[in-house]
Design a protein around this motif. Structure first.
Motif, short mmCIF file in Angstrom:
data_model
loop_
_atom_site.label_atom_id
_atom_site.label_comp_id
_atom_site.label_asym_id
_atom_site.label_seq_id
_atom_site.Cartn_x
_atom_site.Cartn_y
_atom_site.Cartn_z
N TYR A 1 0.83 -1.21 0.00
CA TYR A 1 0.00 0.00 0.00
C TYR A 1 0.86 1.26 0.00
O TYR A 1 0.60 2.22 -0.75
CB TYR A 1 -0.92 -0.01 1.22
CG TYR A 1 -1.66 1.30 1.43
CD1 TYR A 1 -2.75 1.63 0.64
CD2 TYR A 1 -1.26 2.20 2.42
CE1 TYR A 1 -3.44 2.83 0.83
CE2 TYR A 1 -1.92 3.39 2.62
CZ TYR A 1 -3.01 3.71 1.81
OH TYR A 1 -3.67 4.91 2.00
N THR A 2 1.91 1.26 0.82
CA THR A 2 2.79 2.42 0.90
C THR A 2 3.48 2.65 -0.44
O THR A 2 3.60 3.79 -0.91
CB THR A 2 3.82 2.22 2.01
OG1 THR A 2 3.13 2.10 3.27
CG2 THR A 2 4.79 3.39 2.08
N LYS B 1 1.42 6.83 -6.93
CA LYS B 1 0.43 7.84 -7.27
C LYS B 1 0.97 9.26 -7.09
O LYS B 1 0.68 10.16 -7.88
CB LYS B 1 -0.83 7.65 -6.43
CG LYS B 1 -1.60 6.37 -6.75
CD LYS B 1 -2.79 6.19 -5.84
CE LYS B 1 -3.51 4.88 -6.14
NZ LYS B 1 -4.65 4.65 -5.19
N THR C 1 1.09 4.21 -2.79
CA THR C 1 0.87 5.63 -2.47
C THR C 1 1.93 6.49 -3.15
O THR C 1 1.62 7.54 -3.74
CB THR C 1 0.91 5.85 -0.96
OG1 THR C 1 -0.15 5.10 -0.34
CG2 THR C 1 0.74 7.32 -0.62
N TYR C 2 3.18 6.06 -3.11
CA TYR C 2 4.24 6.85 -3.73
C TYR C 2 4.22 6.75 -5.25
O TYR C 2 4.64 7.67 -5.95
CB TYR C 2 5.61 6.47 -3.14
CG TYR C 2 5.78 7.18 -1.82
CD1 TYR C 2 6.19 8.50 -1.79
CD2 TYR C 2 5.44 6.56 -0.63
CE1 TYR C 2 6.29 9.19 -0.59
CE2 TYR C 2 5.53 7.24 0.58
CZ TYR C 2 5.95 8.56 0.59
OH TYR C 2 6.02 9.24 1.77
N GLN D 1 0.78 8.85 4.46
CA GLN D 1 0.41 10.25 4.33
C GLN D 1 0.91 11.09 5.51
O GLN D 1 0.98 12.33 5.41
CB GLN D 1 -1.12 10.39 4.23
CG GLN D 1 -1.72 9.69 3.04
CD GLN D 1 -2.09 8.23 3.30
OE1 GLN D 1 -1.62 7.63 4.28
NE2 GLN D 1 -2.93 7.64 2.47
#
Length: 514
Positions: free
Chosen positions: A107-108, A114, A111-112, A472
């Motif tokens: 997931y992390t 995106k 996130t990066y 975040q």
């Protein structure tokens, strides 16, 4: 002899030349694999990453590098089931705890990916606006951020072999900086397998992602002034890293995440619903990953008139926690990662018990499908300290396992003073129903914590958890916690960039933003 896991360095797989160090199943005691870095040409590996992978990454835009991260995420997702198996075998985790590590890492990384897409087709970042240097607006200053022309060395802890890799590697690779990771030996298998899968997929430039398993000897010696090193682990090792000539004389940039005596505080007049949330979170943080989280609650503070009620409620929850073999579907808490870690936790607990009362005795709980003579399993223990002011040990000693200490306080000011005796922590969580009191408390504690997690009844179902690190938000903490900063969205990229001021005509500076 079991399989010798391969290192990946200089753009190719390499085996160490020694017999290797064995990795074991912490529940069954069986040998799983061996790791070894003997005989590796570390200088050549760092040079390859610096001279081959670095330019290849920097030739790409942020959006292009973000797309690479997205492709890496797909590889990891495709192999997710295998990673779960490795985590259960090598770390002794139940499925929910494995998810925190494996799925949290994926997931992390996503996130990066995106965030990279959002940065667009640029190869540098602007920092702030143009500023006049005199009365004439024709000559101004603009600060810029560019990827450092070096290597990112990660020396990681044993508790998060997946998330600990990707929460660092995501921002580094997005920044255009190649990565060399040295995972903690005890749980190196998952990190090694993930790196191997990504390397074999051919997504990243050769040498952009490397792994060295086994001894860390010589790694720091390879660092040069534009390299960076990120360390997660003990304060003692952190001190050695800070004193290394590459850091002390070469000014290699360092990020440290060290010990942390994290706190949970039930505010005065919080109400019964907030007490329930406090109790649930303390019990969860004690048992998730068997308490082996740098963000876990170690000290829990309640108003003095609620001390006994909180102790009974937390103990009742802990008593329901089944501990043992994570392969048994009834088990809710698995093992510590090794016999050495088990011995360290038992030793720390024994020391704390000399200064506290036992509110819930985990040693009385039977293990499920696990031999106590072999398994590194340990049920949770809740301690109590009725005099937190005169008991310095409970504020200084971190037991990195399923152990926490409950303490009473007189008023809010007293509670905050006790929390700050942790000398800087990664996270504190607050529980209450008064928005004004919660806001004031958050600001009161923010200067000594990397993150303040506020839980009120209106967010009970949506809050992400005291110990759950979200990409975040900032991860790190001042003082004893190491003084480092990771994640925090795009803030994480600052560590892998160099800031410079360009002083020029307005026309020249406008071209920087094009």
């Amino acid at each position: 002899m079991s399989e010798l896991l391969l290192n990946h360095l200089s753009g190719r797989a390499q085996a160490g030349t020694g017999p290797g160090t064995a990795l074991h199943d912490p529940v069954l005691g069986t040998e799983l694999a061996r790791v070894d870095a003997t005989g590796l040409d570390l200088a050549a590996g760092f040079a390859f990453a610096r001279e081959q992978a670095g330019p290849a990454l920097r030739a790409l835009t942020y959006a292009q590098r973000g797309a690479l991260l997205a492709a890496v995420g797909k590889v990891l997702q495709a192999n997710r089931d295998r990673y779960y198996e490795i985590s259960t075998a090598n770390s002794g985790t139940v499925k929910n705890d494995t998810a925190v590590d494996v799925d949290g890492g994926i997931y992390t990384l996503g996130t990066y990916a995106k965030l990279g897409e959002g940065l667009g087709e640029r190869k540098h970042l602007l920092d702030g606006e143009m500023v006049r240097l005199g009365k004439d607006p024709a000559f101004q200053s603009q600060h810029v951020l560019l990827p450092t022309r070096g290597v990112a060395l990660f020396i990681n802890a044993f508790n998060f072999p997946s998330w600990g890799l990707w929460e660092k590697a995501g921002p580094a690779l997005l920044s255009g900086v190649p990565v060399i990771v040295k995972p903690a030996t005890a749980t190196a298998w998952l990190t090694q397998r993930m790196v191997q899968d990504v390397v074999e997929a051919g997504i990243l430039p050769p040498g952009a992602l490397s792994v060295v398993c086994g001894s860390s000897a010589g790694l720091m010696d390879q660092l040069q002034p534009f390299d960076v090193v990120s360390f997660t682990g003990s304060a003692e090792t952190a001190a050695i890293i800070r004193s290394h000539p590459a850091v002390a004389r070469g000014s290699v940039r360092v990020n440290i995440e060290a010990d942390s005596i994290n706190s949970a505080v039930l505010l005065p007049d919080a109400g019964s619903e907030s007490l329930d949330l406090f109790v649930k979170e303390v019990a969860r943080e004690m048992t998730q990953k068997s308490g082996q989280k740098c963000t876990a609650i170690r000290r829990a503070f309640v108003p003095s008139d609620l001390y006994d009620a909180a102790a009974q409620a937390i103990a009742a929850r802990l008593a329901k926690t089944t501990v043992g073999n994570p392969r048994n579907e009834t088990v809710r808490m698995g093992a510590l990662v090794s016999r050495g870690q088990l011995a360290a936790v038992r030793g720390g607990l024994a020391e704390l018990q000399q200064h506290t009362e036992v509110l819930h005795d985990g040693s009385q709980q039977a293990l499920v499908d696990a031999d106590p003579a072999v398994a590194c399993c340990m049920a949770p223990t809740l301690l109590g300290a009725r005099d937190p002011d005169g008991n310095p040990v409970v504020h200084d000693l971190e037991v990195f396992g399923p152990v926490a200490t409950l303490m009473p306080y007189r008023d809010a000011a007293h509670a905050f003073a006790l929390v700050r005796r942790g000398q800087g922590s990664l996270v504190a969580s607050l529980y209450g129903s008064d928005a004004g009191a919660l806001s004031a408390a958050a600001l009161e504690l923010a200067d000594s914590h990397g993150r303040v997690h506020v839980i009120s009844p209106d967010v009970a179902a949506t809050q992400t958890g005291h110990g759950n690190v979200m990409p975040q938000s900032l991860h790190g903490g001042p003082g004893r916690a190491g003084g480092g900063e990771e994640l925090g969205g795009l803030r994480a990229l600052n560590f892998y960039h160099r800031r410079a001021a360009v002083q020029a005509s307005t026309g020249v500076l406008q071209n920087l933003a094009a």
